[in-house]
Design a protein around this motif. Structure first.
Motif, PDB file in Angstrom:
ATOM      1  N   LYS A  92       0.872  -1.327  -0.112  1.00  0.00           N
ATOM      2  CA  LYS A  92       0.168   0.091  -0.039  1.00  0.00           C
ATOM      3  C   LYS A  92       0.973   1.164  -0.048  1.00  0.00           C
ATOM      4  CE  LYS A  92      -3.632   2.490  -0.053  1.00  0.00           C
ATOM      5  NZ  LYS A  92      -4.689   2.474  -1.136  1.00  0.00           N
ATOM      6  N   ARG A  93       0.591   1.922  -0.910  1.00  0.00           N
ATOM      7  CA  ARG A  93       1.333   3.383  -0.887  1.00  0.00           C
ATOM      8  C   ARG A  93       0.357   4.311  -0.998  1.00  0.00           C
ATOM      9  NH1 ARG A  93       5.223   0.787  -4.622  1.00  0.00           N
ATOM     10  NH2 ARG A  93       3.832   0.918  -6.419  1.00  0.00           N
ATOM     11  N   TYR A  94       0.740   5.616  -0.110  1.00  0.00           N
ATOM     12  CA  TYR A  94       0.045   6.653   0.026  1.00  0.00           C
ATOM     13  C   TYR A  94       0.924   7.952  -0.450  1.00  0.00           C
ATOM     14  CZ  TYR A  94      -2.863   4.693   3.484  1.00  0.00           C
ATOM     15  OH  TYR A  94      -3.945   3.594   4.286  1.00  0.00           O
ATOM     16  N   GLU A 150       5.127   4.274   1.551  1.00  0.00           N
ATOM     17  CA  GLU A 150       4.946   2.775   1.543  1.00  0.00           C
ATOM     18  C   GLU A 150       4.475   2.499   2.878  1.00  0.00           C
ATOM     19  OE1 GLU A 150       6.253   0.339  -1.953  1.00  0.00           O
ATOM     20  OE2 GLU A 150       7.500  -0.113  -0.284  1.00  0.00           O
ATOM     21  N   THR A 200      -3.850  -0.502   7.946  1.00  0.00           N
ATOM     22  CA  THR A 200      -3.722  -0.390   6.512  1.00  0.00           C
ATOM     23  C   THR A 200      -3.983  -1.952   5.956  1.00  0.00           C
ATOM     24  OG1 THR A 200      -2.286   1.441   6.819  1.00  0.00           O
ATOM     25  CG2 THR A 200      -2.618   0.397   4.667  1.00  0.00           C
ATOM     26  N   ILE A 207     -10.177  -0.052   1.342  1.00  0.00           N
ATOM     27  CA  ILE A 207      -9.040   0.793   0.576  1.00  0.00           C
ATOM     28  C   ILE A 207      -8.309  -0.068  -0.430  1.00  0.00           C
ATOM     29  CG2 ILE A 207      -8.526   2.377   2.230  1.00  0.00           C
ATOM     30  CD1 ILE A 207      -5.807   0.915   2.948  1.00  0.00           C
ATOM     31  N   THR A 263      -2.527  -1.338  -3.564  1.00  0.00           N
ATOM     32  CA  THR A 263      -1.375  -0.784  -4.518  1.00  0.00           C
ATOM     33  C   THR A 263      -0.929  -2.028  -5.462  1.00  0.00           C
ATOM     34  OG1 THR A 263      -1.234   0.907  -3.220  1.00  0.00           O
ATOM     35  CG2 THR A 263       0.545   0.723  -5.053  1.00  0.00           C
TER      36      THR A 263
END
Ligand SMILES: Nc1ncnc2c1ncn2[C@@H]1O[C@H](COP(=O)(O)OP(=O)(O)O)[C@@H](O)[C@H]1O
Ligand SMILES: [Mg+2]
Length: 357
Positions: A37-39, A43, A70, A79, A82
């Protein structure tokens, strides 16, 4: 209720620390494979893989910011993923999110039941939301209320409940549509120790009576130790170790911890402790206080006492413990994650007459 779930094959690419589980006959309830998961540039989850067997209580243990919520949010379709993938109850969360949602119950980290509604109304809304048929609704609500010991509070307004009772209401709410897989994000954070133990017992009973598979996150080592069949230790978005509590503890060199406090601080203690038989590691805690990891707690303790006596040094305190998940965390991350700050001291040696206090 049947859910018609597909069963997953054993997840490939499980990370090496998962070795030794050897329960390949048990079907997999969920798995993540190199999930990321990247925001933006950050990462939060950096390629984690593990699988959870049906009927297991699986724990994600790690400090704040490790990426636990997350991970849960990706696995529960809240969510997007990624990269990599998550399979829950045989369905890919990215491709078949509705099917995943139907078979899971989710307890988020924040309390989300409506304060102005009664206990029963909070459950009823959820049952309707999940299209539980009217005939089953009442029975399900009574069953889950009984399971969390809130039956006699069904008519109470939610805002009148204690924190522990509200947490139990949320657990009941997550079960009202009879899910097979249950996700709990920090189920006992903020609870007092008595309520926490009550929640552990409840979850253990639920696992048995409803044949649930559970994935929970926690930063409490004791919770992971007492409740989980297997634990994945996560830190900074990576999986650092995975195994049963016993396997994790055995993977740390030195199976006992001797905590010692010398009356006077001296630079020589570290080296002298390291030289004792069986000692694998010496951690300096504060002035004169050391944690000594050893493969032979009693022998190391005896020799430590003899060494101190020979030097005319007083030991202010001395205790021997088995390796804890705390030691496991330190071993794999180089940092401490202590929930219970003070550990019991098994015996305290009285200072010699005339010794400095
Ligand atoms: N929506 C978001 N946008 C940017 N960063 C986020 C977001 N959500 C979480 N993070 C960051 O991702 C990391 C992991 O957070 P989280 O999964 O909540 O950790 P944990 O639940 O283990 O405490 C943290 O550094 C957090 O600040
Ligand atoms: Mg969290």
């Amino acid at each position: 209720m049947t859910h018609g779930e597909k069963r997953l094959p054993e997840a490939p690419g499980e990370q090496p620390a998962a070795r030794g589980n050897g329960k390949s006959a048990v079907p997999v309830a969920m798995a993540v494979e190199n999930i990321v998961k990247r925001y933006g540039d950050f990462e939060a989850v950096k390629g984690i893989s593990f699988s959870v067997a049906e009927g297991e209580i699986f724990g994600l243990l790690g400090p704040n910011g490790a990426g636990k919520s997350t991970l849960i949010r990706m696995m529960t379709t809240l969510i997007p993923v990624t990269a990599g993938r998550a399979l829950v109850g045989g369905h890919d969360v990215a491709k078949d999110s509705n099917a995943v949602r139907r078979m899971i119950g989710v307890i988020p980290q924040a309390l989300t039941s409506d304060q102005d509604l009664t206990v029963e109304e909070n459950l009823s809304i959820y049952a309707k939301l999940y299209s539980v048929p009217r005939a089953e609704r009442e029975r399900n609500i009574a069953e889950v209320l009984e399971a969390v010991d809130l039956l006699k509070w069904r008519g109470a307004q939610t805002k009148t409940l204690s924190g522990g009772m509200r947490r139990r209401l949320e657990i009941a709410r997550g079960l009202v549509h009879d899910p097979r897989i249950f996700f709990l994000d920090e189920p006992t954070t903020g609870l007092d120790p008595v309520s926490r133990i009550a929640v552990w017992e409840m979850l253990n009973n639920l696992k048995k009576s409803r044949n649930l598979t559970m994935l929970l996150t926690t930063h409490y080592m004791e919770e992971a130790d007492r409740l989980c069949d297997r634990i994945a230790i996560v830190d900074h978005g990576t999986l650092v170790a995975l195994g049963t509590p016993v396997e994790l503890k055995q993977s740390v060199p030195g199976s006992n911890v001797v905590e010692v406090q010398f009356a006077t601080e001296s630079e020589q203690w570290q080296a002298r402790l390291e030289a004792l038989p069986g000692v694998t590691e010496v951690q300096s805690q504060s002035a004169g206080v050391y944690r000594v990891l050893t493969s032979n707690g009693s022998q190391t303790t005896t020799q430590l006492v003899e060494m101190a006596a020979a030097m005319g040094e007083t030991l202010t305190s001395l205790s021997v413990q088995n390796t804890s998940l705390d030691d496991v965390f330190v071993h794999y991350t180089g940092r401490q994650l202590r929930d219970e700050q003070v550990k019991p001291v098994n015996f305290i040696m009285p200072p010699r007459p005339g010794a400095q206090p």
